[in-house]
Design a protein around this motif. Structure first.
Motif, PDB file in Angstrom:
ATOM      1  N   GLY A 185      54.262  47.759  66.317  1.00  0.00           N
ATOM      2  CA  GLY A 185      52.873  47.945  66.714  1.00  0.00           C
ATOM      3  C   GLY A 185      52.423  47.091  67.874  1.00  0.00           C
ATOM      4  N   GLN A 186      53.336  46.367  68.538  1.00  0.00           N
ATOM      5  CA  GLN A 186      52.928  45.440  69.598  1.00  0.00           C
ATOM      6  C   GLN A 186      53.603  45.697  70.944  1.00  0.00           C
ATOM      7  OE1 GLN A 186      52.887  41.218  68.398  1.00  0.00           O
ATOM      8  NE2 GLN A 186      53.202  41.901  66.284  1.00  0.00           N
ATOM      9  N   ASP A 187      54.851  46.087  70.940  1.00  0.00           N
ATOM     10  CA  ASP A 187      55.594  46.160  72.193  1.00  0.00           C
ATOM     11  C   ASP A 187      55.140  47.320  73.074  1.00  0.00           C
ATOM     12  OD1 ASP A 187      57.484  44.014  72.543  1.00  0.00           O
ATOM     13  OD2 ASP A 187      58.480  44.739  70.737  1.00  0.00           O
ATOM     14  N   VAL A 188      55.360  47.141  74.390  1.00  0.00           N
ATOM     15  CA  VAL A 188      55.039  48.159  75.392  1.00  0.00           C
ATOM     16  C   VAL A 188      56.343  48.567  76.068  1.00  0.00           C
ATOM     17  CG1 VAL A 188      53.752  48.671  77.509  1.00  0.00           C
ATOM     18  CG2 VAL A 188      52.753  47.166  75.777  1.00  0.00           C
ATOM     19  N   TYR A 189      56.661  49.844  75.989  1.00  0.00           N
ATOM     20  CA  TYR A 189      57.930  50.360  76.505  1.00  0.00           C
ATOM     21  C   TYR A 189      57.689  51.240  77.720  1.00  0.00           C
ATOM     22  CZ  TYR A 189      62.278  53.015  76.787  1.00  0.00           C
ATOM     23  OH  TYR A 189      63.437  53.608  77.234  1.00  0.00           O
ATOM     24  N   LEU A 190      58.517  51.071  78.748  1.00  0.00           N
ATOM     25  CA  LEU A 190      58.419  51.894  79.952  1.00  0.00           C
ATOM     26  C   LEU A 190      59.397  53.059  79.846  1.00  0.00           C
ATOM     27  CD1 LEU A 190      57.192  52.273  82.770  1.00  0.00           C
ATOM     28  CD2 LEU A 190      59.078  50.922  83.693  1.00  0.00           C
ATOM     29  N   ARG A 245      53.162  46.757  82.931  1.00  0.00           N
ATOM     30  CA  ARG A 245      53.616  45.441  82.465  1.00  0.00           C
ATOM     31  C   ARG A 245      54.346  45.555  81.112  1.00  0.00           C
ATOM     32  NH1 ARG A 245      49.575  41.745  81.419  1.00  0.00           N
ATOM     33  NH2 ARG A 245      51.000  40.067  81.960  1.00  0.00           N
ATOM     34  N   PRO A 246      55.487  46.265  81.098  1.00  0.00           N
ATOM     35  CA  PRO A 246      56.203  46.484  79.829  1.00  0.00           C
ATOM     36  C   PRO A 246      56.776  45.200  79.250  1.00  0.00           C
ATOM     37  CG  PRO A 246      57.565  47.143  81.683  1.00  0.00           C
ATOM     38  CD  PRO A 246      56.208  46.837  82.234  1.00  0.00           C
ATOM     39  N   THR A 247      56.957  45.209  77.931  1.00  0.00           N
ATOM     40  CA  THR A 247      57.639  44.104  77.258  1.00  0.00           C
ATOM     41  C   THR A 247      59.085  44.469  76.946  1.00  0.00           C
ATOM     42  OG1 THR A 247      56.901  44.874  75.076  1.00  0.00           O
ATOM     43  CG2 THR A 247      55.486  43.306  76.224  1.00  0.00           C
ATOM     44  N   ILE A 248      59.371  45.782  76.888  1.00  0.00           N
ATOM     45  CA  ILE A 248      60.736  46.263  76.658  1.00  0.00           C
ATOM     46  C   ILE A 248      61.061  47.313  77.715  1.00  0.00           C
ATOM     47  CG2 ILE A 248      62.314  47.454  75.081  1.00  0.00           C
ATOM     48  CD1 ILE A 248      60.752  46.417  72.760  1.00  0.00           C
ATOM     49  N   MET A 249      62.269  47.224  78.269  1.00  0.00           N
ATOM     50  CA  MET A 249      62.675  48.179  79.293  1.00  0.00           C
ATOM     51  C   MET A 249      64.162  48.466  79.153  1.00  0.00           C
ATOM     52  SD  MET A 249      62.309  47.739  83.417  1.00  0.00           S
ATOM     53  CE  MET A 249      63.095  48.865  84.577  1.00  0.00           C
ATOM     54  N   ALA A 250      64.512  49.730  79.207  1.00  0.00           N
ATOM     55  CA  ALA A 250      65.921  50.128  79.206  1.00  0.00           C
ATOM     56  C   ALA A 250      66.266  50.636  80.602  1.00  0.00           C
ATOM     57  CB  ALA A 250      66.179  51.219  78.173  1.00  0.00           C
ATOM     58  N   GLY A 251      67.501  50.435  81.002  1.00  0.00           N
ATOM     59  CA  GLY A 251      67.917  50.898  82.323  1.00  0.00           C
ATOM     60  C   GLY A 251      69.411  51.130  82.359  1.00  0.00           C
ATOM     61  N   VAL A 252      69.834  51.976  83.281  1.00  0.00           N
ATOM     62  CA  VAL A 252      71.262  52.153  83.535  1.00  0.00           C
ATOM     63  C   VAL A 252      71.672  51.115  84.574  1.00  0.00           C
ATOM     64  CG1 VAL A 252      71.272  54.583  82.921  1.00  0.00           C
ATOM     65  CG2 VAL A 252      70.755  53.931  85.273  1.00  0.00           C
ATOM     66  N   PRO A 253      72.971  50.819  84.706  1.00  0.00           N
ATOM     67  CA  PRO A 253      73.401  49.779  85.643  1.00  0.00           C
ATOM     68  C   PRO A 253      72.856  49.947  87.058  1.00  0.00           C
ATOM     69  CG  PRO A 253      75.221  50.369  84.225  1.00  0.00           C
ATOM     70  CD  PRO A 253      74.107  51.322  83.897  1.00  0.00           C
ATOM     71  N   LEU A 256      62.511  41.863  76.666  1.00  0.00           N
ATOM     72  CA  LEU A 256      63.798  42.451  76.302  1.00  0.00           C
ATOM     73  C   LEU A 256      64.174  43.503  77.336  1.00  0.00           C
ATOM     74  CD1 LEU A 256      63.457  43.053  72.441  1.00  0.00           C
ATOM     75  CD2 LEU A 256      64.844  41.306  73.554  1.00  0.00           C
ATOM     76  N   ALA A 257      65.368  43.381  77.891  1.00  0.00           N
ATOM     77  CA  ALA A 257      65.860  44.363  78.865  1.00  0.00           C
ATOM     78  C   ALA A 257      67.264  44.763  78.449  1.00  0.00           C
ATOM     79  CB  ALA A 257      65.868  43.768  80.269  1.00  0.00           C
ATOM     80  N   ILE A 258      67.459  46.049  78.252  1.00  0.00           N
ATOM     81  CA  ILE A 258      68.758  46.530  77.792  1.00  0.00           C
ATOM     82  C   ILE A 258      69.375  47.445  78.836  1.00  0.00           C
ATOM     83  CG2 ILE A 258      67.722  48.469  76.528  1.00  0.00           C
ATOM     84  CD1 ILE A 258      70.040  48.154  74.503  1.00  0.00           C
ATOM     85  N   SER A 259      70.672  47.327  79.022  1.00  0.00           N
ATOM     86  CA  SER A 259      71.408  48.177  79.959  1.00  0.00           C
ATOM     87  C   SER A 259      72.390  49.039  79.185  1.00  0.00           C
ATOM     88  CB  SER A 259      72.173  47.322  80.983  1.00  0.00           C
ATOM     89  OG  SER A 259      72.836  48.145  81.922  1.00  0.00           O
ATOM     90  N   GLY A 260      72.403  50.329  79.512  1.00  0.00           N
ATOM     91  CA  GLY A 260      73.324  51.249  78.859  1.00  0.00           C
ATOM     92  C   GLY A 260      73.750  52.329  79.831  1.00  0.00           C
ATOM     93  N   GLY A 261      74.611  53.226  79.382  1.00  0.00           N
ATOM     94  CA  GLY A 261      75.044  54.331  80.239  1.00  0.00           C
ATOM     95  C   GLY A 261      76.240  54.008  81.108  1.00  0.00           C
ATOM     96  N   GLY A 262      76.834  52.823  80.956  1.00  0.00           N
ATOM     97  CA  GLY A 262      77.991  52.448  81.760  1.00  0.00           C
ATOM     98  C   GLY A 262      78.136  50.943  81.814  1.00  0.00           C
TER      99      GLY A 262
END
Length: 724
Positions: free
Chosen positions: A313-318, A365-373, A436-442
């Protein structure tokens, strides 16, 4: 470093350390040291497979529920229903109003419009009811897809937007399957998916309606088209043909209002009901449709809640990656289920280089972001380019700060002085509150991972998985500061390594599950192809029985095709690809993907334009490369070299060519590439590689064959003659 600069560097570091000590930074340091290696995997009895330590000890089986005390939350529908009830008045989905093109490459945006959880839930239920009204039926509770003869699937051919996710949630209210099609693929992909899956209804962008209607005779099952107006500017005239051949066309809002929930109340799916048929981006031939059940999806969500530590209920995801890609789909399912805000954008408008007045990162101003390399590489090089164009004093301060903070982070410390002077400004690049920043997809380049962690002060950690594993296979703990680590298996699966005696490392030794040391001398618990089994593993490929039998073993393990090793602490590291080796003239093998990852770290390589494409074959004794040349870095190099040549003149400048080739090979050497993997020559390109051109997949992975085919002249020149 000059002798004059050295004393200033020492003084700055000493001052920073003093502030760190006086502000009790050493307390966090001690906590970090005591918490090392707290998350790991362990062998399962006498079998060679590993599971997350706590899950193996306490649960026995695989984790399938995100909330074990609420067993009724056993599908994505139930998870979302819970969220709509729990966080009803909270913000759920935000979208910036698109006003049109400010310039050719810059989009202009207005205010952000929000939908609450209550509103999203109501729209999803109405959308599902409207699908039933138009003749779609609940899918049978089976994964035997031969039985799916009825119209029970909605195809989505659209970019990432709130309507995409609301439509998917609407499908789940009525046990209807979502069939995904990458928005960057052409009409052939749409036609194939519609025909193969007996699609009756399709969601697309308003701009694509005419294209679909022009080919409607090739899709006799398609009877309903619903369009969104995502990225359509107010007043923009877009031709929307009327229905024909029995096809009805509706705007998204019209279709939602058509839904009568009293007449078509929800028909909830079962855990084993097919939820998604996800067509891969097709980097190795015709896309395969991966069959995913609600149980599979929810098991990954359950694993994510343990690994990520999401603040409910708190985090902001892009949300900006393609929702037709499993990484983004699972991320948004998780964020929605956990009551977080999802803010929508697209990759080209994350910063002010593609958006006006500000980029999506600064806006949301996200608190969590996922990205590819590639995304992380672009962000890194964008920061480095600004630093390169700054004053000598600023460059000295930044370089000192990065070097020292990198050292401190690796030892559980931080740099309060440099954080205030340098890194507070850097953090604004990603919005200022990213945690938190996570990388996936490779595979993620080591230098990129270190730079992002250091510059932005948040953990950038790797996740590893495939469409067939619902994105989740393993995830690095955010507190694990090592690079090149794929983490430990999620609580919903187990992983083992299968020997590959015909595939060897750079020391010409085979990858064996009995290995005790890797090629660098590190202690390991075996090496080999990564095999995975568990609740989050998909059921196979749609209408491709032979391919399914080839990739899944009889006891349920899936062949990933990746080669890994269990490190001493039980974490997983990806070290090779089973089928991605190229044999050179002398019979020696080189690893093309590893080369591209290493050479792509050169500042001369333009990641936004597509990066670098390496090539080798049995007629060559050394590999070559095609690369996108980074104009700002080239111009900065010319200025430093005392050259007054223009950009066009520099394109054929021999000194530049030699500087670039030297820099590339230096990066290869730093990455530990073998002498055989050293580039013999390189060709510069200036036409960007994009998914639209076919040079990249929709997930931004390189399509080497297509690059070579489209730039055949440059390729043949560099292969046969070099450039100069």
């Amino acid at each position: 470093m000059s002798i004059i600069a050295l004393p200033f560097k020492v003084i700055l570091i000493a001052l920073d350390f003093t502030i760190w000590f006086l502000t009790f930074g050493w307390v966090k340091f001690l906590i970090h040291q005591m918490g090392k290696n707290k998350v790991r995997s362990v062998p399962m009895g006498s079998t060679p497979s590993h599971r997350w330590a706590t899950a193996a000890k306490e649960k026995g089986g695989f984790m399938t529920l995100p909330f074990p005390d609420e067993p009724e939350v056993n599908t994505i529908y139930a998870l979302s229903k819970r969220a709509f009830g729990k966080w009803g008045s909270s913000k759920c989905m935000g979208t910036r109003t698109y006003l049109g093109q400010k310039t050719e490459k810059v989009k202009e945006f207005g205010e952000t419009k929000w939908k609450t959880y209550d509103e999203v839930g109501e729209m999803a239920n109405k959308f599902g009811a409207a699908l039933r009204h138009k003749g779609l039926e609940p899918a049978p509770n089976t994964t035997d897809l031969k039985q799916l003869k009825t119209p029970c699937s909605l195809a989505i051919f659209e970019n990432t937007c709130s309507e995409w996710m609301i439509s998917a949630q609407g499908c789940f209210t009525q046990s209807i399957i979502v069939t995904t099609i990458y928005a960057t693929l052409g009409m052939e992909a749409v036609i194939d998916a519609v025909k193969d899956c007996n699609i009756k209804a399709l969601l697309c962008n308003k701009k694509d309606v005419k294209k679909i209607m022009d080919r409607i005779k090739e899709m006799p099952s398609l009877k309903v088209i619903v369009y969104t107006e995502d990225m359509c500017a107010p007043g923009q005239r877009i031709a929307t043909p009327g229905g024909s051949n029995g096809v009805s066309i509706y705007s998204f809002d019209q279709f939602v209002e058509m839904g009568d929930v009293s007449k078509y109340p929800p028909t909830p799916p079962k855990p084993e009901t097919c939820a998604v048929i996800m067509f891969t981006s097709g980097s190795t031939g015709k896309p395969k449709g991966v069959v995913v059940t609600h149980k599979n999806l929810l098991a990954t969500v359950a694993g994510a809640i343990h690994s990520l530590g999401v603040k409910l209920g708190q985090d902001v995801y892009l949300g900006y990656l393609p929702l037709a890609h499993i990484l983004e789909l699972m991320a948004e399912f998780s964020m929605l289920g956990f009551g977080c805000q999802i803010c929508y954008a697209d990759p080209k408008t994350l910063t002010t280089t593609g958006a006006y007045p500000i980029g999506a990162l600064e806006q949301y101003r996200p608190t969590i972001m996922a990205g590819v390399p590639k995304i992380w590489d672009v962000i890194k090089k964008g920061v480095q380019a600004k630093v390169a164009n700054s004053s000598p004093v600023a460059r000295f301060l930044v370089n000192t700060a990065i070097q020292y903070r990198s050292f401190c982070f690796s030892n559980g410390m931080d740099t309060p002085l440099f954080k205030a002077l340098v890194f507070k400004k850097f953090a604004k690049v990603v919005g200022g509150r990213l945690r938190l920043a996570i990388s996936g997809g490779g595979p993620l380049n080591t230098e990129v991972q270190l730079f992002v962690r250091t510059a932005f002060g948040c953990p950038l950690f790797q996740g590893y998985g495939l469409t067939e594993t619902c994105a989740g296979l393993s995830m690095q703990d955010p507190s694990d500061l090592r690079t090149g680590i794929a983490g430990v298996p999620l609580t919903s699966c187990e992983v083992k390594l299968e020997s590959c005696p015909d595939v060897t490392d750079k020391a010409k030794l085979p990858y064996l599950s009995t290995d005790k040391r890797d090629v660098d001398g590190n202690r390991v618990h075996g090496r080999g192809e990564i095999m995975v089994r568990g609740a989050n593993i998909s059921k196979g490929y749609y209408m491709m029985e032979d391919k399914t039998k080839e990739e899944w073993t009889k006891d349920g393990f899936f062949h990933t095709g990746d080669i890994g090793q269990f490190m001493e602490d039980g974490s997983l590291r990806i070290v090779d690809r089973k089928k991605n080796l190229v044999k050179l003239k002398g019979g020696e093998y080189i690893a093309i993907e590893n080369m591209e990852m290493a050479y792509g770290n050169s500042s001369f390589v333009d990641a936004i334009g597509g990066g670098i494409c390496c090539y080798g074959d049995g007629d060559m004794d050394r590999p070559v490369a095609l690369m996108q040349l980074n104009k700002p870095i080239v111009m900065a190099w010319a200025k430093k070299a005392g050259s007054s040549k223009s950009w066009d003149e520099l394109k054929t400048d021999k000194a530049l060519y030699e500087a670039v080739l030297t820099d590339l090979n230096n990066e290869g050497k730093k990455a530990g590439l073998s002498n055989l993997e050293k580039l013999k020559a390189v060709a510069f390109l200036y036409v960007p590689w994009t998914p639209e051109s076919g040079c990249l997949t929709a997930a931004n992975k390189l399509q080497r064959r297509e690059v070579i085919a489209q730039f055949e002249k440059e390729f043949l020149a560099v292969k046969e003659k070099g450039i100069f």
